[in-house]
Scaffold this motif. Structure first.
Motif, mmCIF file in Angstrom:
data_model
loop_
_atom_site.group_PDB
_atom_site.id
_atom_site.type_symbol
_atom_site.label_atom_id
_atom_site.label_comp_id
_atom_site.label_asym_id
_atom_site.label_seq_id
_atom_site.Cartn_x
_atom_site.Cartn_y
_atom_site.Cartn_z
ATOM 1 N N ILE B 324 0.867 -1.180 0.000
ATOM 2 C CA ILE B 324 0.000 0.000 0.000
ATOM 3 C C ILE B 324 0.899 1.224 0.000
ATOM 4 O O ILE B 324 1.829 1.308 0.813
ATOM 5 C CB ILE B 324 -0.947 0.027 1.227
ATOM 6 N N GLY B 325 0.641 2.141 -0.899
ATOM 7 C CA GLY B 325 1.512 3.309 -0.983
ATOM 8 C C GLY B 325 0.756 4.559 -1.351
ATOM 9 O O GLY B 325 -0.374 4.518 -1.838
ATOM 10 N N ALA B 326 1.387 5.698 -1.104
ATOM 11 C CA ALA B 326 0.814 6.990 -1.468
ATOM 12 C C ALA B 326 1.903 7.858 -2.066
ATOM 13 O O ALA B 326 3.046 7.819 -1.638
ATOM 14 C CB ALA B 326 0.213 7.673 -0.246
ATOM 15 N N ARG B 327 1.493 8.607 -3.073
ATOM 16 C CA ARG B 327 2.420 9.496 -3.755
ATOM 17 C C ARG B 327 1.809 10.902 -3.727
ATOM 18 O O ARG B 327 0.707 11.112 -4.199
ATOM 19 C CB ARG B 327 2.547 9.017 -5.207
ATOM 20 N N ILE B 328 2.531 11.841 -3.123
ATOM 21 C CA ILE B 328 2.012 13.207 -3.048
ATOM 22 C C ILE B 328 2.927 14.112 -3.855
ATOM 23 O O ILE B 328 4.132 14.129 -3.639
ATOM 24 C CB ILE B 328 1.947 13.703 -1.584
ATOM 25 N N MET B 340 5.255 7.358 0.131
ATOM 26 C CA MET B 340 5.240 6.527 1.331
ATOM 27 C C MET B 340 4.673 5.178 0.957
ATOM 28 O O MET B 340 3.741 5.107 0.167
ATOM 29 C CB MET B 340 4.350 7.149 2.400
ATOM 30 N N GLY B 341 5.232 4.139 1.531
ATOM 31 C CA GLY B 341 4.690 2.839 1.199
ATOM 32 C C GLY B 341 5.056 1.787 2.227
ATOM 33 O O GLY B 341 6.036 1.929 2.965
ATOM 34 N N GLY B 342 4.259 0.749 2.268
ATOM 35 C CA GLY B 342 4.543 -0.371 3.149
ATOM 36 C C GLY B 342 4.218 -1.673 2.444
ATOM 37 O O GLY B 342 3.257 -1.744 1.682
ATOM 38 N N ILE B 343 5.068 -2.682 2.676
ATOM 39 C CA ILE B 343 4.802 -4.014 2.145
ATOM 40 C C ILE B 343 4.708 -4.967 3.336
ATOM 41 O O ILE B 343 5.619 -5.012 4.170
ATOM 42 C CB ILE B 343 5.923 -4.475 1.182
ATOM 43 N N VAL B 344 3.601 -5.671 3.425
ATOM 44 C CA VAL B 344 3.393 -6.579 4.554
ATOM 45 C C VAL B 344 3.194 -7.993 4.029
ATOM 46 O O VAL B 344 2.403 -8.221 3.109
ATOM 47 C CB VAL B 344 2.159 -6.149 5.387
#
Lengths: 259, 400
Positions: B324-328, B340-344
């Motif tokens: 899940i990630g976000a790009r601003i 920002m991002g995370g891999i679970v």
């Protein structure tokens, strides 16, 4: 008596509608003529200098180059290449403008040699921090607006038609644009006023230093955009205009971005 | 390296040979340079002996282009040099690109070192198989080494075809014993063997077809030759990690559907080697909130699911994970951006987080910060070797 009143009323309404329809027709007619005069350039290229000035008068500069291919029956294809600021040098965008559907758009990122298809719905956002929105820079297509003729007027000795243009796309950032078409010079744009979604005047674009190319196409040396709400300004200065440069479909593809 | 130097020499000679004609034929050339200083700080002590916590380095990235006015001839050179004060394996030179391209109306051919990117997804690049990763430059494999090749492009009405002859394979470099993101025993580049008689000179071949159908972009590819990422078959008590570069066959598919602010993406591969075959896939979406409240700010939200049938033997560790990630993007004059991002991992619980921010300073400077965090790393995962390697990185670049 009452009947007569009603008749008069309906006649008035009818007249109003007719006038409205006439204003629509006349506006559309002018937009069509403006577009027609610009047809047949086949392909063109130019260098651009974007001068951004903030409220305090500080400036920064972007250098770009543009290639455009005319497409019969649909919107143009174009490639914009970034030359400055240097950290984005070599970045390119490819746009296939469509008259009726959303544009197709790709971006080339040179650091990883990647071509990425991007969403083209964000029309109202600023281009590189400038006062030009993406939609201000895409090619003018008659089908993207409905029209209302306001008046014919003379400004600085030039006969102009003032036409209100209402974007058909709900994603546009404007409620309307007011276009000033030069009636003596092939219906070219002299000025556009932009009104935001709250119908407040947002920006004014002025076309300066028009020159005629290939004894037909009028192009301004400078497009000056002033934002009335934030006090910022962006000048777009064009140099090295060339027409009929022999571009074909194969020069405006995803693959061509990589060179 | 020997090959790269020869090719570099050849291409420089060709360029100087053409310089006289340049005036007559109207060649246009262009030189640019990036100088960068980088500091990497790891907040925890290393899990293994000799590992340092702070790394200071500098990089030089020159680029040169020469193009004929008619667009037929193009020379491109992009070099890379990094010098690290702390990790000798990170001090490295590479020819990212050094090629000549000849463009005809209906086809084009490129000869030399080149970067090639295939694919559409954000969190993992499965289909992308031509270039070796520059592992010491970036832990996530986004940076690539230049690949010597002959590339033939043939655009047609039924799609674009690309054919590749890749005469040599390049090995991946790993951090030294002082570096982070390493295994208990530091792997030297030469430790991982090629499993074929010709070693790195075993040729590879690839073909790709791609086409856009309006809103749908498709690509099909096949690669035969030396694997770029090492085959990992677990831990061998005698030799450490069982790693090798086998000869592989890999078929790949990429698909993207773009509609309004939505993008739906899929990448999938099927790879066979003598000792292993597997399928892997990444599928997900991206949605962009453009020009939020007329502020000019864009927010992109990305989510992808990553699958690999190798399970625990997946060298990247991305076998059953959700990203899940976000790009601003502020779209301001300074091109301010934040990612920002995370891999679970769905079953093992391992979490990988990444934050990146960048902004231009003045006209010719850029500052970029990055943080990489690992959390609750399952001891079963290959990533558990890096469990203490939380990184904060600062890069300042000057462009000429």
């Amino acid at each position: 008596m009452k009947i007569t009143n009603a008749k008069l009323l309906s006649l008035n309404v009818f007249l109003l509608f007719t006038l409205f329809a006439m204003a629509q027709d006349k506006g559309l007619e002018i937009a069509k003529k403006s577009k027609e005069w610009d047809e047949g350039f086949e392909s063109a290229q130019t260098d651009l200098k974007m001068i951004l000035t903030n409220k305090q008068g500080q400036t920064s500069i972007n250098l770009l180059s543009n290639k455009t291919l005319e497409v019969k029956g649909d919107g143009d294809k174009s490639i914009v290449e970034f030359n400055s600021p240097k950290d984005v040098k070599g970045t390119k965008t490819l746009t296939y403008t469509h008259k009726k559907s959303d544009d197709d758009q790709w971006i080339f990122l040179p650091s990883i040699a990647r071509v990425k298809r991007i969403s083209s719905t964000n029309k109202s956002g600023p281009f590189m921090g400038s006062e030009f929105a993406f939609e201000d820079l895409s090619s003018f297509e008659v089908e993207k607006f409905t029209y209302k003729f306001i008046e014919e007027t003379t400004i600085n000795g030039t006969r102009m038609a003032v036409v209100e243009m209402y974007p058909t796309d709900v994603k546009s950032g404007y409620s309307k644009k007011v276009g000033y078409f030069n009636l003596d010079k092939n219906f070219r744009f002299e000025k556009i006023e932009y009104f935001d979604r709250k119908n407040t005047k947002l920006k004014t674009l002025e076309y300066e230093g028009y020159k005629q190319y290939a004894s037909k196409f009028w192009r301004a040396d400078k497009l000056a955009m002033t934002n009335h709400q934030n006090g910022k300004k962006t000048d777009l200065v064009f140099t090295n205009y060339k027409f009929k440069v022999g571009l074909s479909d194969k020069d405006l593809t995803e693959e061509s971005l990589k060179n | 390296m020997r090959v790269s130097l020869i090719l570099l020499f050849v291409s420089f000679r060709s360029i100087s040979g053409f310089s006289q004609e340049a005036e007559e034929k109207k060649w246009s050339s262009d030189f640019s340079l990036e100088l960068e200083v980088e500091n990497q700080y790891f907040s925890n002590k290393g899990a293994y002996a000799n590992q340092l916590q702070n790394f200071l380095s500098g990089a030089i990235k020159p680029k040169y282009n020469l193009q004929s006015a008619d667009g037929k001839h193009l020379f491109k050179v992009e070099l890379f040099f990094r010098s690290s004060l702390n990790d000798p394996n990170r001090t490295h030179f590479d020819v990212r690109e050094a090629y000549y391209r000849y463009n005809k109306k209906s086809w084009s051919v490129s000869v030399g070192f080149k970067k090639v990117f295939w694919g559409v997804t954000e969190s993992n690049h499965l289909v992308d198989v031509i270039n070796q990763a520059d592992q010491v430059e970036s832990f996530d494999g986004e940076e690539k080494l230049g690949q010597p090749m002959v590339q033939f492009n043939y655009p047609t009405k039924i799609g674009d075809f690309e054919f590749y002859y890749l005469p040599a394979a390049r090995r991946r470099q790993f951090p030294s014993d002082k570096g982070r993101y390493r295994f208990p025993v530091a792997i030297a580049r030469e430790d991982i063997p090629f499993v074929n008689d010709l070693k790195e000179w075993h040729p590879s071949f690839a073909v790709r077809w791609s086409k856009s159908f309006g809103n749908v972009d498709t690509g099909l590819s096949h690669f035969y030759g030396v694997s770029r990422d090492p085959l990992y078959l677990g831990f061998n008590p005698a030799t450490g990690l069982d790693l090798s570069y086998p000869v592989i066959n890999q078929s790949g598919l990429n698909l993207q559907y773009t509609k309004d602010a939505w993008q739906f993406k899929l990448e999938s591969i099927y790879r066979t080697t003598e000792r292993q075959s597997f399928v892997a896939a990444v599928a997900g979406f991206e949605y962009t909130f453009g020009n939020i409240r007329s502020s000019g700010v864009d927010l992109g939200v990305v989510s992808e699911y990553l699958y690999d049938s190798r399970g625990l033997l997946t060298f990247s560790g991305l076998d059953d994970d959700v990203f899940i990630g976000a790009r601003i993007a502020l779209n301001d004059v300074k091109s301010t951006e934040l990612l920002m991002g995370g891999i679970v991992d769905r079953t093992k619980g391992t979490q990988l987080y990444r934050m990146e921010g960048s902004r231009r300073l003045g006209e010719a400077w850029k500052v970029a910060v990055m943080a990489n965090l690992l959390n609750e790393v399952s001891p079963k995962e290959i990533l558990s070797n890096f469990r203490t390697d939380n990184l904060i990185q600062l890069r300042v670049s000057r462009f000429f």
